[in-house]
Design a protein around this motif. Structure first.
Motif, short mmCIF file in Angstrom:
data_model
loop_
_atom_site.label_atom_id
_atom_site.label_comp_id
_atom_site.label_asym_id
_atom_site.label_seq_id
_atom_site.Cartn_x
_atom_site.Cartn_y
_atom_site.Cartn_z
N GLN A 360 0.83 -1.20 0.00
CA GLN A 360 0.00 0.00 0.00
C GLN A 360 0.86 1.25 0.00
O GLN A 360 0.52 2.25 -0.64
N TYR A 361 1.99 1.22 0.70
CA TYR A 361 2.91 2.34 0.76
C TYR A 361 3.83 2.42 -0.45
O TYR A 361 4.72 3.26 -0.49
N ARG A 362 3.63 1.52 -1.42
CA ARG A 362 4.45 1.47 -2.64
C ARG A 362 5.94 1.31 -2.30
O ARG A 362 6.81 1.93 -2.91
N PHE A 363 6.21 0.48 -1.32
CA PHE A 363 7.57 0.18 -0.92
C PHE A 363 8.19 -0.75 -1.96
O PHE A 363 7.55 -1.70 -2.40
N PRO A 364 9.43 -0.53 -2.40
CA PRO A 364 10.04 -1.43 -3.40
C PRO A 364 10.09 -2.87 -2.89
O PRO A 364 10.54 -3.14 -1.78
N ILE A 365 9.62 -3.79 -3.70
CA ILE A 365 9.53 -5.19 -3.27
C ILE A 365 10.90 -5.76 -2.93
O ILE A 365 11.03 -6.55 -1.99
N VAL A 366 11.91 -5.34 -3.65
CA VAL A 366 13.24 -5.88 -3.41
C VAL A 366 13.76 -5.49 -2.03
O VAL A 366 14.66 -6.15 -1.49
N HIS A 367 13.18 -4.48 -1.42
CA HIS A 367 13.60 -4.03 -0.09
C HIS A 367 12.57 -4.36 0.98
O HIS A 367 12.62 -3.79 2.08
N TYR A 368 11.65 -5.28 0.69
CA TYR A 368 10.63 -5.63 1.68
C TYR A 368 11.25 -6.13 2.99
O TYR A 368 10.70 -5.92 4.06
N TRP A 369 12.37 -6.82 2.89
CA TRP A 369 12.97 -7.38 4.09
C TRP A 369 13.34 -6.29 5.09
O TRP A 369 13.28 -6.50 6.30
N ARG A 370 13.70 -5.11 4.58
CA ARG A 370 14.03 -4.01 5.48
C ARG A 370 12.78 -3.53 6.23
O ARG A 370 12.79 -3.38 7.45
N GLY A 371 11.72 -3.28 5.47
CA GLY A 371 10.49 -2.81 6.10
C GLY A 371 9.90 -3.82 7.06
O GLY A 371 9.44 -3.46 8.15
N LEU A 372 9.91 -5.10 6.70
CA LEU A 372 9.36 -6.13 7.56
C LEU A 372 10.15 -6.25 8.86
O LEU A 372 9.57 -6.50 9.93
N ALA A 373 11.46 -6.09 8.78
CA ALA A 373 12.28 -6.17 9.99
C ALA A 373 11.91 -5.07 10.97
O ALA A 373 11.75 -5.32 12.18
N ILE A 374 11.75 -3.84 10.49
CA ILE A 374 11.40 -2.73 11.38
C ILE A 374 9.98 -2.89 11.92
O ILE A 374 9.71 -2.64 13.10
N GLN A 375 9.06 -3.32 11.07
CA GLN A 375 7.69 -3.53 11.52
C GLN A 375 7.61 -4.61 12.60
O GLN A 375 6.86 -4.47 13.57
N LEU A 376 8.37 -5.68 12.42
CA LEU A 376 8.35 -6.76 13.40
C LEU A 376 8.92 -6.29 14.74
O LEU A 376 8.38 -6.65 15.81
N VAL A 377 9.98 -5.50 14.72
CA VAL A 377 10.56 -4.99 15.97
C VAL A 377 9.53 -4.14 16.72
O VAL A 377 9.29 -4.32 17.92
N GLY A 378 8.91 -3.18 16.02
CA GLY A 378 7.94 -2.32 16.68
C GLY A 378 6.75 -3.08 17.22
O GLY A 378 6.30 -2.86 18.35
#
Length: 682
Positions: A360-378
């Motif tokens: 939904q945020y149009r985050f680049p798929i190749v960098h999903y691992w970065r976003g998921l890591a931060i989301q999981l921590v929070g």
């Protein structure tokens, strides 16, 4: 022969038409420059006619009075502000980047950043431009436009290259094919049911039946929004109410004809989660705390009204298909059937929900691992902290406030740490591909990091997730290295390096991509997952469907406290349901303060690290460190500019005669900072 002013008598230059080429004696060592500094770029100018009509007029007047570069820089600032504000709606951060552009290029301009309306004035209000930006989120554009501005400030690209890069970004030339698929319809439709189904279970007490109903309603809501967006701008006004009505109709039909009990609140909240601007609610409080009172209050009220429209529309849709919408909505027989603490798939399901939010945020798929890591921590810090404090604070909301505040602090620190690690590891890849250091100067660790990065680029491109431009630039490396070697060889006839227009575009993309990762492009999707957008909807649902009173049978006692043999029914308000607004304010404010505390803690840690690093390393290393810290400061909220006092003379320095008498600062070569950084890192 004419001796060059390089401080080295062994380096001399041959004067030739339209070029100056070095020749070396055997005792001289060539001072390496990056490939960007060796290339003779084509004289391609930005087409001013592609700008809006009002901007063309302003640029024309400014060009006559102050020159082309001054005029185009003002246009660049307006475009940067519009796209950044649309991408993240962070007034404080957008203003900071604009202020750095203004200071760097001495542009006499001011601006007002509202919620959706922007105002720009130049030359003491002689010209004024207004812009209206949609309320949207775009992590990829947020990162790219910030990097373009940083590259321009640092002198890595000129103003024409920056404006052309912005235009190419807008047209999707710097977005992967997978990103283009999810960026717009119809590919974007797959995200609606995925987010609705996962949110209904992980956040709102639904089961797998509710997830299926929410997925069907989410798909219908997405189709409705697509249809209205495709019509015209006038139809966009109806998106919220028609999406709400569609959700109510679909959910009500499943509740009426499905044999398995359906939890309508979980279905409605799961579907409308896409349309709730909970992030804006937290940002509004953050702006109020930071002193942006007008923008913060307007944003706060706008989010509340928008959420009420969605909630009211869903109840209208339920009324169309239900004989008793109040009883159907308050039927909890199908709610809270799954104990998330007892199942193993809680975290995987949350990560799947977070992946849909990244889409939904149009985050680049190749960098999903970065976003998921931060989301999981929070999420995990928030979840575990709430479980730990729930029993100690069963009569207050301190557990909720503490859990959300600590979760936000953890997310900020994790995002800053991850961006720091990624920037340091990406340096080796960028230094090699852009030839900022020689091949022989690379350590074994640097070679290993570069090999892994190059393999990752080829692998993701092969899967269709990464950008083909990155692989094409890798394939250009042998050609660039050969031309660079020929240029450095004094016996070779090559006098310059010229590339095709497409090759220049790939090189400029690599230069901009080498800029530091924007922390907030990682952090905003995490804040979206932590914010209380659904609580605003619960508050409005309680206004439409008042929660029932709690019935309790009590015994009648006499004056001595003995049972008289009679009982009566006591009806008391449901404080948990009626106190939704209190919980909303506690959660939103604690998240906003958590973000501020996290950025403040990160600033303290960075300052301590700066002192330790400067004391332990040599002068060259400290230069590199200071450059990186300067870039990190551009992304923080803690170093906002001070309020200007009109009586201090700082607002109008051109009227200060002492300031005019000061000698100008010596001009620093464009590549000086980059060469210092390259030599220190090598």
């Amino acid at each position: 022969m004419v001796e060059g002013e390089t401080g080295n008598a062994n380096v001399k230059f041959d004067s030739e038409p339209n070029m100056v080429r070095p020749t070396m004696t055997t005792a001289a060592r060539y001072q390496r420059k990056s490939i960007r500094q060796q290339i003779t770029f084509n004289d391609r100018k930005f087409d001013v006619k592609t700008l809006p009509i009002d901007m063309q007029r302003v640029v024309g007047h400014l060009t006559k009075d102050f020159g082309e570069e001054y005029a185009l820089t003002f246009a660049f600032m307006v475009r940067t502000a519009s796209e950044l504000h649309r991408a993240w709606h962070m007034t404080l951060l957008t203003s900071k980047i604009l202020q750095q552009l203004k200071d760097r290029f001495k542009i006499r301009t001011t601006w007002e950043l509202g919620v959706i309306k922007l105002k720009f004035r130049v030359e003491d209000g002689r010209y004024e431009l207004h812009r209206k930006v949609p309320y949207d989120y775009d992590s990829e554009f947020q990162d790219l436009y910030a990097k373009i501005a940083v590259a321009l400030v640092d002198g890595h690209i000129d103003i024409h290259q920056a404006l052309i890069f912005q235009s190419n970004t807008k047209h999707g030339k710097h977005t992967a094919a997978s990103g283009l698929f999810l960026r717009d319809y119809p590919g974007r439709l797959i995200l609606y049911p995925l987010e609705a189904a996962t949110c209904a279970v992980i956040f709102f007490g639904g089961d797998w039946t509710d997830a299926g109903v929410a997925a069907a309603a989410g798909l219908c809501a997405g189709i409705v929004e697509w249809g209205l967006v495709s019509l015209n701008n006038s139809a966009k006004i109806l998106i919220d109410v028609l999406v709400g009505i569609t959700t109510g109709i679909v959910g009500g039909l499943f509740y009426r004809y499905l044999e398995t009990p359906t939890c309508l609140p979980s279905v409605f909240l799961g579907v409308l989660y896409w349309f709730f601007y909970g992030t804006a609610f937290v940002i509004g409080i953050l702006e109020i705390v930071a002193g942006e009172l007008e923008t913060g209050v307007i944003r706060f009220m706008a989010v509340a009204v928008k959420t009420f429209v969605l909630s009211l529309g869903s109840t209208w849709g339920l009324q169309i298909v239900s004989n008793s919408p109040l009883d159907d909505f308050q039927d909890e027989s199908g709610c809270n059937q799954i104990d998330l603490d007892a199942v193993w798939w809680r975290i995987p399901l949350y990560l799947l929900c977070s992946a849909s939010a990244l889409g939904q945020y149009r985050f680049p798929i190749v960098h999903y691992w970065r976003g998921l890591a931060i989301q999981l921590v929070g999420y995990e810090v928030q979840y575990q902290m709430f479980k730990e404090l729930a029993n100690k604070h069963d009569r207050d909301l301190l557990d909720t406030a503490t859990a959300n505040g600590v979760g936000a602090v953890a997310a900020v620190l994790a995002a800053c740490l991850l961006s720091w690690i990624v920037d340091n590891l990406s340096y080796y890849y960028s230094a090699r591909t852009l030839m900022r250091v020689g091949d022989d100067d690379f350590s074994k660790f640097g070679e290993c990091v570069y090999s892994i990065s190059a393999g990752w680029v080829r692998f993701t491109t092969c899967l269709g997730l990464g950008r083909r431009d990155e692989r094409n630039f890798l394939e250009m490396q042998p050609k660039l290295r050969q031309m660079s070697s020929e240029l450095e060889d004094p016996t070779n006839a090559r006098s310059e390096i010229r590339l095709t227009e497409e090759e220049e575009r790939l090189l400029k993309q690599a230069v901009v991509s080498a800029e530091p990762l924007n922390v907030w492009s990682l952090l905003m999707p995490t804040v979206y997952q932590l914010v209380p957008g659904s609580l605003i909807a619960r508050m409005w649902y309680n206004s439409i469907f008042p929660p029932p009173y709690i019935a309790e049978e009590l015994s009648v006692t006499d004056g001595n406290g003995t049972d008289a043999g009679f009982t009566y029914i006591s009806w008391t308000p449901n404080q948990a349901q009626e106190g939704v607004f209190s919980a909303l304010m506690v959660i939103a404010t604690s998240l906003a303060l958590g973000l501020l505390l996290g950025m403040g803690l990160q600033s303290v840690i960075a300052a301590l690290f700066r002192k330790i690093f400067s004391a332990c390393c040599n002068s060259k290393g400290s230069m590199t460190a200071s450059t990186r810290f300067k870039r990190d400061d551009r992304q923080g909220l803690m170093n906002t500019p001070e309020d200007e006092d009109p009586d201090s003379g700082e607002l109008f320095p051109e009227g200060n005669k002492d300031a005019e008498a000061e000698p100008p600062l010596p001009k620093v070569p464009e590549n000086a900072e980059e060469e210092k950084e390259s030599s220190a890192s090598a």
